[in-house]
Design an enzyme around this catalytic site. Structure first.
Site, PDB file in Angstrom:
ATOM      1  N   CYS A  69      -4.667   4.641 -39.632  1.00  0.00           N
ATOM      2  CA  CYS A  69      -4.772   3.607 -40.665  1.00  0.00           C
ATOM      3  C   CYS A  69      -5.964   3.895 -41.573  1.00  0.00           C
ATOM      4  O   CYS A  69      -7.074   4.161 -41.100  1.00  0.00           O
ATOM      5  CB  CYS A  69      -4.933   2.235 -40.020  1.00  0.00           C
ATOM      6  SG  CYS A  69      -5.095   0.880 -41.207  1.00  0.00           S
ATOM      7  N   CYS A  78      -9.440  -3.010 -35.273  1.00  0.00           N
ATOM      8  CA  CYS A  78      -9.234  -1.921 -34.317  1.00  0.00           C
ATOM      9  C   CYS A  78     -10.571  -1.273 -33.959  1.00  0.00           C
ATOM     10  O   CYS A  78     -11.454  -1.156 -34.802  1.00  0.00           O
ATOM     11  CB  CYS A  78      -8.305  -0.852 -34.895  1.00  0.00           C
ATOM     12  SG  CYS A  78      -6.615  -1.432 -35.195  1.00  0.00           S
ATOM     13  N   CYS A 152      -1.472  -1.987 -43.034  1.00  0.00           N
ATOM     14  CA  CYS A 152      -2.007  -2.143 -41.678  1.00  0.00           C
ATOM     15  C   CYS A 152      -1.013  -1.595 -40.664  1.00  0.00           C
ATOM     16  O   CYS A 152       0.180  -1.872 -40.730  1.00  0.00           O
ATOM     17  CB  CYS A 152      -2.282  -3.621 -41.403  1.00  0.00           C
ATOM     18  SG  CYS A 152      -2.714  -3.999 -39.693  1.00  0.00           S
ATOM     19  N   GLU A 299       2.782 -27.317 -17.696  1.00  0.00           N
ATOM     20  CA  GLU A 299       2.018 -26.935 -18.889  1.00  0.00           C
ATOM     21  C   GLU A 299       1.257 -28.153 -19.389  1.00  0.00           C
ATOM     22  O   GLU A 299       1.733 -29.286 -19.275  1.00  0.00           O
ATOM     23  CB  GLU A 299       2.989 -26.417 -19.957  1.00  0.00           C
ATOM     24  CG  GLU A 299       2.466 -26.309 -21.363  1.00  0.00           C
ATOM     25  CD  GLU A 299       1.286 -25.355 -21.499  1.00  0.00           C
ATOM     26  OE1 GLU A 299       0.295 -25.758 -22.140  1.00  0.00           O
ATOM     27  OE2 GLU A 299       1.352 -24.240 -20.971  1.00  0.00           O
ATOM     28  N   ASP A 347       0.050 -17.759 -15.518  1.00  0.00           N
ATOM     29  CA  ASP A 347      -0.408 -17.017 -16.697  1.00  0.00           C
ATOM     30  C   ASP A 347      -1.439 -17.869 -17.419  1.00  0.00           C
ATOM     31  O   ASP A 347      -1.144 -18.497 -18.436  1.00  0.00           O
ATOM     32  CB  ASP A 347       0.778 -16.700 -17.602  1.00  0.00           C
ATOM     33  CG  ASP A 347       0.376 -15.919 -18.847  1.00  0.00           C
ATOM     34  OD1 ASP A 347      -0.757 -15.388 -18.878  1.00  0.00           O
ATOM     35  OD2 ASP A 347       1.184 -15.836 -19.795  1.00  0.00           O
ATOM     36  N   CYS A 373      -4.926 -12.167 -19.306  1.00  0.00           N
ATOM     37  CA  CYS A 373      -5.390 -11.518 -20.533  1.00  0.00           C
ATOM     38  C   CYS A 373      -6.889 -11.250 -20.473  1.00  0.00           C
ATOM     39  O   CYS A 373      -7.513 -10.972 -21.483  1.00  0.00           O
ATOM     40  CB  CYS A 373      -5.048 -12.373 -21.755  1.00  0.00           C
ATOM     41  SG  CYS A 373      -5.761 -14.023 -21.732  1.00  0.00           S
TER      42      CYS A 373
END
Length: 416
Positions: A69, A78, A152, A299, A347, A373
């Protein structure tokens, strides 16, 4: 469970130097010298000279590649485009191993699955007014400066093509001193746009914004908490179900990453007949799992559960799905409540789920599929399960945020 990018990386030391050698790369993607100095866009073993303008490569690493890029040096989206795909995969696996070893755990990395370029289906762009109009893009590295990113290599081309329309909207939503957040999400009916701004929604904007939405081919346009235009429901496919998430709802960053995590979770729970899905969101795992098992989805956000439920009811032949709106941080499902399930899926957000993990560890549930994550909070929570007799299976690392320091993973825990 969040799709937020990691915190901004520390700034490098600008002091002039002679030739120095890069020792390692940190989990933020910064090269580190023997004295701890941090240097961006370098690789281990490289010999460089440092100045106020950055690092000049004297001896490049064999893993160095040309960044794909043209915005790489200016944009902060990035960190690792200068490294080969193999190096980045090993680096991300190393981040997970380091987090586990910090908790005294040795884990097996089974595979690293990396989403392809041009595949991010969700992105938060910044919009700022200028004298001539507006500027839309990502922030520069560790800065509030907005960098334009036409071409991008992260996000879907369909989202990049929206930038001219987003510039028109930024003129209306951003102030000269502040900026507007522009979150675009791909859907089967066209991009879904959520505008985060402090500016009030005027009657004039109620007329102007739907016109822009129609011209840009948006499925939905949301200003703050209010849906201003919905030309088509912004449907997301989850298994066989079609779900319309509420504005701002969490989704996995790429379709590839979602499929990788979904398949890993399916493999983990196996032929379980009764499953509880904790932090279920809009049904990323619940609805595919309902093709073969009864699922109880829990949730904290009632609106996401309502979207999940509508999606389930729209598909004949799925197994029974029940929902429960519950703050799992303050009111986790207790060990005895978990006893009626054969398997659990969890999660959580980046902070992990200490309270809920403690109840899972105290339960007799046989199988836990955990998605994370954040390797650090995952390792902490994994230690709790391991201390209570669970065994951890091989880990799948999923790289949805290509070229960034962000790492996601999934694995299976079973009772000994």
């Amino acid at each position: 469970m969040t799709d937020n990018l990691p915190p901004k990386t520390p700034q490098p030391d600008p002091a002039p130097r002679g030739e120095v050698t890069i020792e390692t790369v940190t989990h933020h993607g910064m090269g580190r010298l023997a004295d701890g100095t941090l240097v961006p866009r370098v690789l281990p073993g490289e010999v460089v000279t440092l100045s106020g303008e950055g690092a000049k490569i004297v001896t490049p690493s064999p893993e160095r590649v040309s960044p794909p890029c043209r915005h790489f040096k200016a944009c902060g989206g990035c960190a690792m485009q200068h490294a080969s795909d193999g190096f980045v995969a090993d680096w991300k696996a190393g981040i997970v191993r380091a987090a586990l070893r910090a908790q005294g755990i040795e884990g097996e990395i089974a595979r690293v699955l990396t989403s392809p370029p041009d595949s991010r289906r969700r992105a938060r762009l910044a919009g700022r007014r200028t004298k001539k109009g507006a500027l839309v893009g990502f922030h520069a590295r560790a800065s509030d400066t907005v960098v334009e990113v036409p071409g991008c290599r992260l996000i879907l081309p369909a989202l990049t093509a929206l930038i001219p329309a987003l510039e028109r909207i930024a003129v209306l939503a951003a102030s000269r001193k502040g900026e507007a957040g522009l979150t675009v999400t791909d859907s089967t009916a066209g991009p879904d746009l959520h505008i985060d701004t402090d500016k009030p929604l005027t009657e004039e904007l109620r007329i102007t914004l739907p016109e822009i939405a129609r011209e840009a081919g948006l499925s939905r346009l949301v200003w703050g908490d209010e849906i201003v235009a919905e030309l088509e429901p912004p449907v997301q496919q989850m298994g066989r179900a079609r779900v319309v998430p509420p504005p701002g709802a969490f989704l996995q960053a790429t379709a590839h990453g979602e499929a990788a995590l979904r398949d890993t979770v399916r493999e983990a729970v196996g032929d379980a007949a009764r499953i509880v899905d904790l932090f279920a969101g809009c049904g990323t795992f619940t609805l595919p799992l309902a093709e073969t098992a009864e699922v109880h989805a829990v949730e904290g956000e009632a609106a996401m559960l309502a979207a999940l439920d509508r999606g389930w009811r729209g598909v004949p032949g799925l197994k029974r799905v029940t929902t429960e709106a519950r703050d799992l941080f303050r009111r986790p499902l207790l060990a005895d409540e978990l006893g009626r399930f054969d398997a659990a899926v969890i999660d959580p957000p980046r902070a992990g789920a200490q309270a809920q993990i403690a109840e899972l560890a105290a339960s007799q549930i046989g199988v836990i599929a955990m998605v994370s994550c954040n390797p650090a909070s995952f390792a902490r929570d994994a230690k709790t399960l391991l201390n209570q007799g669970y065994e951890m299976g091989p880990i799948t690392v999923v790289d949805q945020f290509r070229w960034s320091p962000h790492v996601e993973l999934a694995t299976r825990f079973t009772r000994s």
